[in-house]
Design an enzyme around this catalytic site. Structure first.
Site, mmCIF file in Angstrom:
data_model
loop_
_atom_site.group_PDB
_atom_site.id
_atom_site.type_symbol
_atom_site.label_atom_id
_atom_site.label_comp_id
_atom_site.label_asym_id
_atom_site.label_seq_id
_atom_site.Cartn_x
_atom_site.Cartn_y
_atom_site.Cartn_z
ATOM 1 N N HIS A 1 0.949 -1.303 0.081
ATOM 2 C CA HIS A 1 -0.036 0.197 0.008
ATOM 3 C C HIS A 1 0.643 1.256 0.075
ATOM 4 C CE1 HIS A 1 -3.650 -2.049 1.611
ATOM 5 N NE2 HIS A 1 -2.642 -2.775 2.273
ATOM 6 N N GLU B 1 2.260 -0.930 4.490
ATOM 7 C CA GLU B 1 2.074 0.484 3.963
ATOM 8 C C GLU B 1 3.567 1.084 3.799
ATOM 9 O OE1 GLU B 1 -0.887 1.767 3.707
ATOM 10 O OE2 GLU B 1 -2.290 0.504 4.646
ATOM 11 N N HIS C 1 -2.245 -2.964 -3.418
ATOM 12 C CA HIS C 1 -3.820 -2.772 -3.118
ATOM 13 C C HIS C 1 -4.424 -2.661 -4.368
ATOM 14 C CE1 HIS C 1 -6.528 -0.876 0.238
ATOM 15 N NE2 HIS C 1 -6.995 -1.843 -0.068
ATOM 16 N N ASP D 1 -3.570 2.742 -4.851
ATOM 17 C CA ASP D 1 -2.148 2.709 -3.990
ATOM 18 C C ASP D 1 -1.650 1.185 -4.411
ATOM 19 O OD1 ASP D 1 -4.448 2.021 -2.025
ATOM 20 O OD2 ASP D 1 -2.614 1.449 -1.005
HETATM 21 ZN ZN LIG Z 1 -3.988 0.862 0.425
#
Ligand SMILES: [Zn+2]
Length: 190
Positions: free
Chosen positions: A44, A126, A162, A172
Site C-alpha cells: 500500500h 504500507e 492494493h 495505491d
Molecule cells: Zn491501501
C-alpha cells in the site's frame, strides 16, 4: 573508538513480530480464519493527510487517535477502523502495528485470483507516500528485507498492490511504485 553495531538480520519470530521493528499496537485486528495460510503480501501507499509526510497522522489513524477537528480530511477517515501489519516511513523506519499471525484490517473488500477477503490470508505493508511521488530508496531497501523475512516465516506466493486486489476502488501504491526495482532487490542471488 566504539565499533558499529553488528548488522542484524530482520526476522519474524514465531509470534509474528519483527525483531527490528518499532512496535506500536493497533486494536484494529482480529484472528485469522482457522487454517488460513499467509500466502500474499499487499503493498500500500499512504499519507495522512494526503501528500504530507513525516507527521503522526498515520500512527493516529491506525491507533484510533485521529482528531477529526484537526484537518478537514479527517472527519470521515477518523471513524475508520483500519490497520496494517507494517508501515515503512520515508526514511526506511519500520513500524509494526499487528502481529503477522493476526488479521490486520488493511485490504477491505478485495480479491486475489478469485479468492475474496484478502485480509484473511495476507500481510499488509504500507509505504508512506502517494501514488505519484517516487518512493524513497530507503523504503525499497527496507521493503525487500521485510519480504525476505516474511518468506522465511510464511509460505508467501505473491506480492500484489492494493490496486490489484481492489481494482476500481483503490489506486495505491500507484504508478510511482517501481515494481521492477522491487523485483531486482528481492530476486534470489545466483
Ligand atoms: Zn491501501
Amino acid at each position: 573508538m566504539p565499533s558499529p553495531p553488528p548488522h542484524r538480520r530482520l526476522a519474524i519470530d514465531a509470534n509474528g513480530y519483527a525483531n527490528l521493528a518499532r512496535q506500536v499496537r493497533s486494536p484494529n485486528h482480529d484472528t485469522r480464519p482457522v487454517d488460513a495460510l499467509v500466502t500474499l503480501v499487499v503493498i500500500h501507499g499512504i499519507s495522512v493527510p494526503p501528500g504530507v509526510f513525516g507527521g503522526d497522522g498515520i500512527m493516529r489513524l491506525f491507533t484510533n487517535r485521529l482528531d477529526p477537528a484537526s484537518h478537514p480530511d479527517y472527519a470521515t477517515i477518523a471513524k475508520l477502523r483500519v490497520s496494517t501489519h507494517f508501515l515503512i516511513r520515508r526514511d526506511g523506519t519500520l513500524i509494526q502495528f499487528v502481529s503477522c499471525n493476526d488479521r490486520a484490517w488493511h485490504a477491505g473488500v478485495s480479491s486475489w485470483q478469485g479468492r475474496e477477503r484478502c485480509n484473511d490470508f495476507s500481510i499488509g505493508v504500507e509505504l508512506e507516500g502517494t501514488d505519484d511521488v517516487p518512493y524513497a530508496t530507503a523504503q525499497y531497501t527496507k521493503l525487500s528485507r521485510v519480504l525476505k523475512a516474511l518468506k522465511r516465516r510464511y509460505p508467501i506466493e505473491h506480492v500484489a498492490g492494493h490496486s490489484d486486489v481492489a481494482p476500481g476502488r483503490k489506486t495505491d501504491p500507484g504508478p510511482a511504485f517501481d515494481w521492477a526495482r522491487l523485483e531486482r532487490l528481492t530476486a534470489p542471488r545466483r
